[in-house]
Design a protein around this motif. Structure first.
Motif, short mmCIF file in Angstrom:
data_model
loop_
_atom_site.label_atom_id
_atom_site.label_comp_id
_atom_site.label_asym_id
_atom_site.label_seq_id
_atom_site.Cartn_x
_atom_site.Cartn_y
_atom_site.Cartn_z
N ALA A 21 0.83 -1.21 0.00
CA ALA A 21 0.00 0.00 0.00
C ALA A 21 0.86 1.26 0.00
CB ALA A 21 -0.93 0.00 1.21
N ILE A 22 1.94 1.24 0.77
CA ILE A 22 2.84 2.40 0.83
C ILE A 22 3.51 2.64 -0.52
CG2 ILE A 22 4.97 3.30 1.84
CD1 ILE A 22 4.15 1.92 4.46
N SER A 25 1.04 3.86 -3.10
CA SER A 25 0.69 5.26 -2.87
C SER A 25 1.79 6.19 -3.38
CB SER A 25 0.46 5.51 -1.37
OG SER A 25 -0.59 4.72 -0.88
N LEU A 29 0.98 8.96 -6.22
CA LEU A 29 1.19 10.38 -5.92
C LEU A 29 2.15 11.01 -6.91
CD1 LEU A 29 1.40 10.33 -2.00
CD2 LEU A 29 -0.41 11.35 -3.40
N ALA A 121 1.64 -0.38 -10.02
CA ALA A 121 1.80 1.05 -9.73
C ALA A 121 2.71 1.72 -10.76
CB ALA A 121 2.38 1.22 -8.33
#
Length: 248
Positions: A21-22, A25, A29, A121
């Motif tokens: 998750a980190i 993110s 971002l 990601a």
């Protein structure tokens, strides 16, 4: 063996989900940061440098997270064979071969979750930037970016190297078990493990294979076979050491 796999997954899944998750993110971002922000033309060289620095940082963080997880797996194995946890693990009627096989399966699943999160990601990061800051987008190039993000061509080779690394990790810890029992510093195995794996990697990987650019030459299948054979031999050696030479 199924119980051991479920035990490992339940034990480590929360950590892996948090790490995923980190990282996810961070990449998302970054995808909304305009690489060509407002400003004079002279400022854009500086902006390009900053963009490259951020991209390099994200790449480093993602790779360090995978290495860090491997170190964590090594420490967890030490807990398996040296702490009170061994009373549970080795009370289950399974052979040492099945024990190591369960570790391979659970580690593959957990590392796969991290890998898929980083690759997804990376792909979304590229696609969002393309849609926001590029006038035209070629669907074929988007598909190619997805393939590159997941390193499909190199994935089997990367996995076999990771498998060899995992087997070397277990082997080194088993060999140094008595020394590790006498010290509070439980990471003494890191240096010999790193040296052995780097030597193996340097001697086996041909110069024509560029792991950074994910280009694989025709000798990939030979290298895959070598890695699998070495991993199997280390698997058998680890099973034998744990069964006959290690005091649990």
């Amino acid at each position: 063996m199924t119980k051991l796999v479920k035990y490992d997954l339940k034990k480590h899944l929360r950590l892996v989900v948090i790490m995923s998750a980190i990282l996810f993110s961070f990449y998302l971002l970054d995808s909304f940061r305009n690489p060509f922000g407002s400003g004079t033309y002279a400022n854009r060289d500086l902006q390009a440098v900053v963009m490259d620095a951020v991209s390099s940082f994200l790449f480093m963080v993602s790779r360090v997270s995978l290495v860090g997880f491997m170190i964590y797996i090594g420490y967890d194995f030490i807990q398996n064979i040296m702490s009170d946890e061994k009373n549970f693990l080795f009370s289950i009627p399974v052979s040492t071969e099945k024990f190591f096989l369960s570790k391979i399966i659970s580690t593959t699943i957990l590392t796969g979750i991290l890998y898929v999160s980083i690759a997804t990601a990376t792909y979304l990061n590229s696609m969002i930037k393309s849609s926001l800051y590029v006038n035209t987008a070629d669907s074929y190039m988007e598909h190619a970016t997805l393939i590159d993000s997941f390193s499909i061509k190199a994935l089997p080779l990367v996995y076999t190297y990771c498998l060899v690394a995992l087997m070397i990790l277990y082997f080194v810890i088993l060999v140094f078990k008595k020394a590790l029992e006498k010290t509070r510093f439980k990471f003494l195995w890191l240096l010999p493990f790193t040296l052995i794996f780097i030597m193996y990697y340097a001697f086996t990987l041909p110069s024509e294979v560029d792991m950074t650019m994910v280009t694989i030459v025709n000798g990939q299948f030979t290298l895959l076979a070598v890695n699998l054979v070495i991993a199997c031999l280390l698997f058998l050696a680890n099973s034998w050491i744990l069964k006959t030479k290690t005091d649990i």
